[in-house]
Design a protein around this motif. Sequence first.
Motif, PDB file in Angstrom:
ATOM      1  N   VAL B 319       0.845  -1.198   0.000  1.00 16.83           N
ATOM      2  CA  VAL B 319       0.000   0.000   0.000  1.00 16.83           C
ATOM      3  C   VAL B 319       0.884   1.254   0.000  1.00 16.83           C
ATOM      4  O   VAL B 319       0.667   2.191  -0.785  1.00 16.83           O
ATOM      5  CB  VAL B 319      -0.958  -0.018   1.217  1.00 16.83           C
ATOM      6  N   ASP B 320       1.915   1.261   0.849  1.00 13.84           N
ATOM      7  CA  ASP B 320       2.829   2.406   0.900  1.00 13.84           C
ATOM      8  C   ASP B 320       3.513   2.633  -0.443  1.00 13.84           C
ATOM      9  O   ASP B 320       3.655   3.770  -0.894  1.00 13.84           O
ATOM     10  CB  ASP B 320       3.909   2.190   1.970  1.00 13.84           C
ATOM     11  N   GLU B 321       3.936   1.538  -1.058  1.00 17.63           N
ATOM     12  CA  GLU B 321       4.643   1.639  -2.330  1.00 17.63           C
ATOM     13  C   GLU B 321       3.726   2.234  -3.413  1.00 17.63           C
ATOM     14  O   GLU B 321       4.163   3.053  -4.222  1.00 17.63           O
ATOM     15  CB  GLU B 321       5.153   0.248  -2.743  1.00 17.63           C
ATOM     16  N   ILE B 322       2.448   1.833  -3.392  1.00 20.95           N
ATOM     17  CA  ILE B 322       1.497   2.405  -4.370  1.00 20.95           C
ATOM     18  C   ILE B 322       1.357   3.908  -4.121  1.00 20.95           C
ATOM     19  O   ILE B 322       1.434   4.705  -5.054  1.00 20.95           O
ATOM     20  CB  ILE B 322       0.115   1.709  -4.288  1.00 20.95           C
ATOM     21  N   HIS B 323       1.194   4.274  -2.858  1.00 24.03           N
ATOM     22  CA  HIS B 323       1.073   5.704  -2.523  1.00 24.03           C
ATOM     23  C   HIS B 323       2.309   6.462  -2.980  1.00 24.03           C
ATOM     24  O   HIS B 323       2.214   7.548  -3.537  1.00 24.03           O
ATOM     25  CB  HIS B 323       0.880   5.887  -1.012  1.00 24.03           C
ATOM     26  N   ARG B 324       3.484   5.885  -2.687  1.00 26.01           N
ATOM     27  CA  ARG B 324       4.740   6.545  -3.027  1.00 26.01           C
ATOM     28  C   ARG B 324       4.819   6.814  -4.544  1.00 26.01           C
ATOM     29  O   ARG B 324       5.126   7.901  -4.974  1.00 26.01           O
ATOM     30  CB  ARG B 324       5.914   5.665  -2.582  1.00 26.01           C
ATOM     31  N   ARG B 325       4.424   5.760  -5.317  1.00 23.01           N
ATOM     32  CA  ARG B 325       4.540   5.906  -6.771  1.00 23.01           C
ATOM     33  C   ARG B 325       3.522   6.888  -7.325  1.00 23.01           C
ATOM     34  O   ARG B 325       3.844   7.686  -8.191  1.00 23.01           O
ATOM     35  CB  ARG B 325       4.382   4.562  -7.474  1.00 23.01           C
ATOM     36  N   THR B 326       2.283   6.790  -6.853  1.00 24.21           N
ATOM     37  CA  THR B 326       1.266   7.712  -7.401  1.00 24.21           C
ATOM     38  C   THR B 326       1.584   9.143  -7.002  1.00 24.21           C
ATOM     39  O   THR B 326       1.409  10.063  -7.780  1.00 24.21           O
ATOM     40  CB  THR B 326      -0.171   7.352  -6.931  1.00 24.21           C
ATOM     41  N   LEU B 327       2.087   9.302  -5.773  1.00 29.52           N
ATOM     42  CA  LEU B 327       2.485  10.631  -5.315  1.00 29.52           C
ATOM     43  C   LEU B 327       3.645  11.132  -6.171  1.00 29.52           C
ATOM     44  O   LEU B 327       3.655  12.264  -6.637  1.00 29.52           O
ATOM     45  CB  LEU B 327       2.905  10.554  -3.848  1.00 29.52           C
ATOM     46  N   GLY B 328       4.603  10.231  -6.413  1.00 30.09           N
ATOM     47  CA  GLY B 328       5.748  10.557  -7.264  1.00 30.09           C
ATOM     48  C   GLY B 328       5.291  11.011  -8.640  1.00 30.09           C
ATOM     49  O   GLY B 328       5.745  12.029  -9.159  1.00 30.09           O
ATOM     50  N   ASN B 329       4.326  10.269  -9.210  1.00 31.52           N
ATOM     51  CA  ASN B 329       3.804  10.621 -10.538  1.00 31.52           C
ATOM     52  C   ASN B 329       3.199  12.002 -10.529  1.00 31.52           C
ATOM     53  O   ASN B 329       3.409  12.796 -11.431  1.00 31.52           O
ATOM     54  CB  ASN B 329       2.713   9.629 -10.973  1.00 31.52           C
ATOM     55  N   ARG B 330       2.425  12.267  -9.445  1.00 35.12           N
ATOM     56  CA  ARG B 330       1.733  13.540  -9.371  1.00 35.12           C
ATOM     57  C   ARG B 330       2.740  14.681  -9.282  1.00 35.12           C
ATOM     58  O   ARG B 330       2.593  15.707  -9.902  1.00 35.12           O
ATOM     59  CB  ARG B 330       0.793  13.551  -8.157  1.00 35.12           C
ATOM     60  N   GLN B 331       3.804  14.423  -8.484  1.00 31.61           N
ATOM     61  CA  GLN B 331       4.794  15.494  -8.311  1.00 31.61           C
ATOM     62  C   GLN B 331       5.551  15.753  -9.608  1.00 31.61           C
ATOM     63  O   GLN B 331       5.835  16.895  -9.949  1.00 31.61           O
ATOM     64  CB  GLN B 331       5.772  15.122  -7.196  1.00 31.61           C
ATOM     65  N   SER B 332       5.845  14.676 -10.334  1.00 32.79           N
ATOM     66  CA  SER B 332       6.618  14.868 -11.556  1.00 32.79           C
ATOM     67  C   SER B 332       5.744  15.399 -12.685  1.00 32.79           C
ATOM     68  O   SER B 332       6.240  15.950 -13.652  1.00 32.79           O
ATOM     69  CB  SER B 332       7.296  13.568 -11.991  1.00 32.79           C
ATOM     70  N   ALA B 333       4.399  15.251 -12.533  1.00 33.95           N
ATOM     71  CA  ALA B 333       3.517  15.713 -13.606  1.00 33.95           C
ATOM     72  C   ALA B 333       3.368  17.231 -13.605  1.00 33.95           C
ATOM     73  O   ALA B 333       3.596  17.879 -12.614  1.00 33.95           O
ATOM     74  CB  ALA B 333       2.130  15.077 -13.469  1.00 33.95           C
TER      75      ALA B 333
END
Lengths: 256, 333
Positions: B319-333
């Motif tokens: 669950v943490d890893e999914i959050h980390r990646r989606t958050l990462g995507n949002r930040q890089s977008a």
Amino acid sequence: MNILVCVKRVRASGGTPQLSADGGGVDTRNLAFTVGPHEECAVEEAIRIAGDAGGRVTVLTAGPPEADEQLRYAISMGADHGVLVDTGDTELDPQATAAALADAIRTLEADGATFDLIMFGNESPDAGHYQVGIRVACALSRAMVGGVKGIDIDQADGRARFRREVPAGVEVYEAALPAAVGVKEGLNLPRYPSMRGRLRARKAEVRGIQPEVAPGTLRRIRLRHPEEAGTQTVVLGHGADAAPAVVDLLEELEVV
Amino acid sequence: MHALVMIELDGDGVSASSRETLTLAHRLAGELGEAVEAVVFGDGGRAAESGGLAVSRLHQLDHPMLATYSPELWGESLHQLIARLQPSIVLGPGSDRGLEVMAQAAARADAPLVANCTTISLDRRANGDPPTWTLTRARQGGLLLEDAAVTAPTTFASTAAGAVEAASLGSLREVPVESFTPELDGVVHTQLVDETTQDSGVTLATARIVVSGGRGVGSAEGFEPLEELAKLTGGAVGCSRVATNNGWRPHSDQVGQTGTKISPDLYIACGISGATQHWVGCMNSKAILAINTDPEAPLLTRATYGVIGDVGEVVPAIVDEIHRRTLGNRQSA
Ligand SMILES: Cc1cc2nc3c(=O)[nH]c(=O)nc-3n(C[C@H](O)[C@H](O)[C@H](O)COP(=O)(O)OP(=O)(O)OC[C@H]3O[C@@H](n4cnc5c(N)ncnc54)[C@H](O)[C@@H]3O)c2cc1C
Ligand SMILES: Nc1ncnc2c1ncn2[C@@H]1O[C@H](COP(=O)(O)O)[C@@H](O)[C@H]1O
């Protein structure tokens, strides 16, 4: 409310069944036995209904003499009587099973009160013929609905309501008593027998009935295991460290 | 000496399981050089229009009392039609209703019903004698196969779900619809008195991802990370019988022989050993990921993917890893 519950002795193992050398049956040496989860819920519900409405619960089985064990378990839960129709070690086909059970019920009803409700599991866990209850109900001219997960008895009206879940939602059926019903696990959470119940069951008298068994029409040739693709499990990792590999997999499936 | 197929209608016309049954019947009829006829409750016209039945006659059972479903009335009607037509084999779908109606009819005809067949073939047909069929049927929810033989003037058989792949049955052509009115006075029956439809969104039976927990999850609260993972993946939560018996989950979540049979794209089984009764409920999943502390757990050895470890650590980490990646995507977008 007099209630009859039909239960079948089945093997309890959660492992892959070992077949006898000729495929004629399951090797039952060293196996524990039980009744199916649907039937356990039927026993539980019968005890609750009879407890509320007043009345007695009889459990009936057709099988080898050892099925006595399953009757006594039901009695230890709170059923009042056990009846064993001795049909021997070989499993009968569903027509013959139903005929033996219907005959036994006629005998029991001729000796005492009618059963207001006859209960079955929706299907037996081993054979799964999906019909023994319906055949018995037909033979005795009782209305019968299967797949039931909720029962309401209106004793004053002499009617029962049955609830069942279907893919689209919930259906409610009504029938006049005496009726029959096939139930599913989830109807209730069956109780564990109390110490007192166990003692009572040990002393209880189980009635034996010797049936005339008609030959069945369905003849077993053999049992076999279905082919299974041998899978080589891909281990993605140990503990929390496996999380990135799991999420990669979820991304491949495009669900995250 | 012909085959009669019981057809079920659903929102789309002829149901998927009825199409499987029809396919089996046509295969059988091809071998025998015999006709296939069909019977439908309700609107025969709609069944015929939905096409591809390729039957020589479609019988429509007509009676005001058949408008709503009743196991006994439907079964009695089918029985009366069969008594008139005398088919040598009656095939029906392995759906709950299909099985119930077939069993009611077979009981009334005192004829054999072989439930959940995967194959059927004609063994013997001596002049004047009733035919003998050899069949293979699924036992224990599909864990074992039983080869059997049956001899009777009319044999009823239902097809196991998914045993036959529904084939296209040739070009659409006019199917004559014949009406049959049964005699239903005085038939003891149950009455359907209420129906509620639920719009349940993602269901266990249809979800693409199922996140399921067993004894290894430890408690009702232990399911919270599993629920979160299901939410993040648009999936549903399932469980083993130990979880329902402990009161951690409702029985409607149970996967297995006495629960729901599922076939998701991915089944994530957390702290579930993989007893055969559980296995038959999930074995048709396209892929299985088993998370278990025991590398020898049967489900882990049968799974496509495995993670060896404690559910309480692994699932929150996913669950943490999914959050980390989606958050990462949002930040890089
Ligand atoms: C007729 C019949 C019908 C049945 N129908 C069903 C059915 O429909 N569905 C069903 O599920 N069962 C059914 N059962 C019950 C079935 O036989 C098993 O008892 C049940 O599936 C076991 O559930 P489980 O895997 O959760 O528990 P267990 O078998 O006790 O397995 C627990 C697993 O969790 C692992 N584990 C423990 N702690 C952790 C941890 N911290 N992290 C990770 N892993 C851990 C263990 O290694 C073990 O593999 C039926 C039984 C019978 C007799
Ligand atoms: N040998 C038996 N003795 C008592 N009840 C049985 C027996 N076989 C089947 N039943 C009952 O009929 C139900 C349906 O069985 P089946 O038709 O085999 O799926 C079971 O759940 C039992 O309640």
